[in-house]
Each structure stands twice: as structure tokens, then as C-alpha cells.
Scaffold this motif. Structure first.
Motif, PDB file in Angstrom:
ATOM      1  N   UNK A  27      -9.753 -13.340   3.391  1.00 18.12           N
ATOM      2  CA  UNK A  27      -9.534 -13.796   4.756  1.00 18.12           C
ATOM      3  C   UNK A  27      -8.212 -13.291   5.349  1.00 18.12           C
ATOM      4  N   UNK A  28      -7.148 -13.165   4.522  1.00 22.19           N
ATOM      5  CA  UNK A  28      -5.826 -12.837   5.068  1.00 22.19           C
ATOM      6  C   UNK A  28      -5.240 -11.530   4.534  1.00 22.19           C
ATOM      7  N   UNK A  29      -5.249 -11.365   3.209  1.00 21.53           N
ATOM      8  CA  UNK A  29      -4.538 -10.234   2.610  1.00 21.53           C
ATOM      9  C   UNK A  29      -5.258  -8.913   2.866  1.00 21.53           C
ATOM     10  N   UNK A  30      -6.544  -8.866   2.595  1.00 25.91           N
ATOM     11  CA  UNK A  30      -7.292  -7.615   2.757  1.00 25.91           C
ATOM     12  C   UNK A  30      -7.256  -7.091   4.194  1.00 25.91           C
ATOM     13  N   UNK A  31      -7.488  -7.933   5.210  1.00 25.71           N
ATOM     14  CA  UNK A  31      -7.387  -7.409   6.587  1.00 25.71           C
ATOM     15  C   UNK A  31      -5.984  -6.884   6.920  1.00 25.71           C
ATOM     16  N   UNK A  32      -4.947  -7.543   6.435  1.00 29.07           N
ATOM     17  CA  UNK A  32      -3.579  -7.071   6.692  1.00 29.07           C
ATOM     18  C   UNK A  32      -3.340  -5.729   6.007  1.00 29.07           C
ATOM     19  N   UNK A  33      -3.822  -5.577   4.774  1.00 27.18           N
ATOM     20  CA  UNK A  33      -3.679  -4.304   4.065  1.00 27.18           C
ATOM     21  C   UNK A  33      -4.500  -3.204   4.730  1.00 27.18           C
ATOM     22  N   UNK A  34      -5.698  -3.529   5.196  1.00 26.33           N
ATOM     23  CA  UNK A  34      -6.552  -2.532   5.846  1.00 26.33           C
ATOM     24  C   UNK A  34      -5.918  -2.038   7.149  1.00 26.33           C
ATOM     25  N   UNK A  35      -5.278  -2.949   7.907  1.00 31.72           N
ATOM     26  CA  UNK A  35      -4.617  -2.533   9.154  1.00 31.72           C
ATOM     27  C   UNK A  35      -3.438  -1.618   8.877  1.00 31.72           C
ATOM     28  N   UNK A  36      -2.760  -1.821   7.773  1.00 26.15           N
ATOM     29  CA  UNK A  36      -1.539  -1.053   7.463  1.00 26.15           C
ATOM     30  C   UNK A  36      -1.775   0.049   6.440  1.00 26.15           C
ATOM     31  N   UNK A  37      -3.010   0.395   6.170  1.00 19.58           N
ATOM     32  CA  UNK A  37      -3.317   1.347   5.102  1.00 19.58           C
ATOM     33  C   UNK A  37      -2.658   2.710   5.312  1.00 19.58           C
ATOM     34  N   UNK A  38      -2.704   3.238   6.522  1.00 27.09           N
ATOM     35  CA  UNK A  38      -2.105   4.556   6.781  1.00 27.09           C
ATOM     36  C   UNK A  38      -0.591   4.519   6.596  1.00 27.09           C
ATOM     37  N   UNK A  39       0.046   3.460   7.071  1.00 29.17           N
ATOM     38  CA  UNK A  39       1.500   3.328   6.906  1.00 29.17           C
ATOM     39  C   UNK A  39       1.874   3.204   5.434  1.00 29.17           C
ATOM     40  N   UNK A  40       1.077   2.446   4.685  1.00 26.62           N
ATOM     41  CA  UNK A  40       1.351   2.268   3.252  1.00 26.62           C
ATOM     42  C   UNK A  40       1.193   3.598   2.518  1.00 26.62           C
ATOM     43  N   UNK A  41       0.132   4.339   2.840  1.00 23.29           N
ATOM     44  CA  UNK A  41      -0.087   5.641   2.202  1.00 23.29           C
ATOM     45  C   UNK A  41       1.050   6.612   2.518  1.00 23.29           C
ATOM     46  N   UNK A  42       1.495   6.633   3.775  1.00 19.49           N
ATOM     47  CA  UNK A  42       2.597   7.525   4.164  1.00 19.49           C
ATOM     48  C   UNK A  42       3.880   7.132   3.432  1.00 19.49           C
ATOM     49  N   UNK A  43       4.125   5.834   3.313  1.00 18.42           N
ATOM     50  CA  UNK A  43       5.307   5.369   2.591  1.00 18.42           C
ATOM     51  C   UNK A  43       5.251   5.780   1.122  1.00 18.42           C
ATOM     52  N   UNK A  44       4.091   5.667   0.505  1.00 20.64           N
ATOM     53  CA  UNK A  44       3.951   6.046  -0.904  1.00 20.64           C
ATOM     54  C   UNK A  44       4.176   7.541  -1.104  1.00 20.64           C
ATOM     55  N   UNK A  45       3.681   8.362  -0.171  1.00 26.50           N
ATOM     56  CA  UNK A  45       3.894   9.812  -0.268  1.00 26.50           C
ATOM     57  C   UNK A  45       5.378  10.126  -0.150  1.00 26.50           C
ATOM     58  N   UNK A  46       6.059   9.509   0.839  1.00 24.73           N
ATOM     59  CA  UNK A  46       7.501   9.727   0.994  1.00 24.73           C
ATOM     60  C   UNK A  46       8.273   9.248  -0.228  1.00 24.73           C
ATOM     61  N   UNK A  47       7.875   8.100  -0.774  1.00 22.49           N
ATOM     62  CA  UNK A  47       8.564   7.568  -1.949  1.00 22.49           C
ATOM     63  C   UNK A  47       8.379   8.494  -3.151  1.00 22.49           C
ATOM     64  N   UNK A  48       7.180   9.051  -3.318  1.00 24.78           N
ATOM     65  CA  UNK A  48       6.941   9.974  -4.423  1.00 24.78           C
ATOM     66  C   UNK A  48       7.798  11.228  -4.273  1.00 24.78           C
ATOM     67  N   UNK A  49       7.846  11.778  -3.046  1.00 21.74           N
ATOM     68  CA  UNK A  49       8.653  12.985  -2.816  1.00 21.74           C
ATOM     69  C   UNK A  49      10.140  12.709  -3.039  1.00 21.74           C
TER      70      UNK A  49
END
Length: 127
Positions: free
Chosen positions: A55-77
Motif C-alpha cells: 500500500x505505501x512502500x512499493x508505490x513510493x519506490x515505483x515513483x522514484x525508480x528512475x531517480x534511485x537507478x540514477x543514484x546507484x549508477x553515480x554511486x557505483x562510478x
């Protein structure tokens, strides 16, 4: 999947509790309510963690998925660049220390050999 949902919800609960615990721990039956909430999250009959996650966590993660992925790529680099930087720095420090140690030991050996006269060196038994 059920355990993943539980641990994610529980981790969010613990993170929130870190800040709110000081404000509301004086309420009556606070610890009993907290324990009942954790049991509700954990219980296979109530599936509280699944309910909160879906009800709460999955929708919040789905809305921010692109930002989270971009952050992970930057963090890896950045992590890779940082590892290279500190690796090079560590190797430079080790090489400098090795050269300094070799220089000091060579100087000490040369100083010792200079202290002997040629007469002293000729009197040493040949091996």
C-alpha cells in the motif's frame, strides 16, 4: 518475497522509531503497542508487512525508480573512482616508504663500511 517485504517495512519502522522514540516513549503502553505492531507485521495471519509494503512502500519506490537507478549508477562510478584514487595513493605511499627505507639502510651500511680502515678490512678472515 514475504520476508523481503517484512524486512523492508521493519527497517523503515526502525529508522522512523529512532527519531520518534524520544518524543513518544513516555506515552502509556508505548512499548506494548510497539511490540504488538511488530508481531502484527510478522504474523502470517495478518500479513501486516505485506499490506504496508504493497500500500505505501512499493508505490513510493515505483515513483522514484528512475531517480534511485540514477543514484546507484553515480554511486557505483564514484566508488570505482574513489577506489582507484586511494589505491594509487596507497601504492605511492608504499613505494615512497620502500625507497626511503632502502636509502636509509644503504646509508647506514655505507657509513659502517667507511668506519673500517683498509687495514681492518684486510685483516678480516677470507671466506
Amino acid at each position: 518475497v514475504r520476508w523481503m517485504m517484512y524486512w523492508i517495512v521493519f527497517a523503515l519502522f526502525m529508522a522512523a522509531e529512532t527519531f520518534t522514540d524520544l518524543l513518544i516513549c513516555w506515552l502509556p503502553f508505548y512499548y506494548e503497542v510497539k511490540m504488538a505492531f511488530v508481531i502484527w507485521l510478522l504474523s502470517p495471519y495478518t500479513r501486516g508487512a505485506s499490506l504496508l509494503y504493497r500500500r505505501f512502500v512499493h508505490p513510493a519506490l515505483a515513483r522514484s525508480e528512475k531517480d534511485i537507478d540514477a543514484f546507484l549508477v553515480r554511486a557505483r562510478e564514484r566508488g570505482y573512482e574513489t577506489a582507484l584514487h586511494f589505491g594509487k595513493r596507497g601504492l605511492n605511499l608504499a613505494a615512497t616508504a620502500a625507497v626511503q627505507a632502502a636509502t636509509k639502510s644503504q646509508g647506514a651500511l655505507a657509513g659502517r663500511l667507511r668506519s673500517f680502515s683498509m687495514q681492518d678490512l684486510r685483516s678480516l678472515p677470507e671466506q
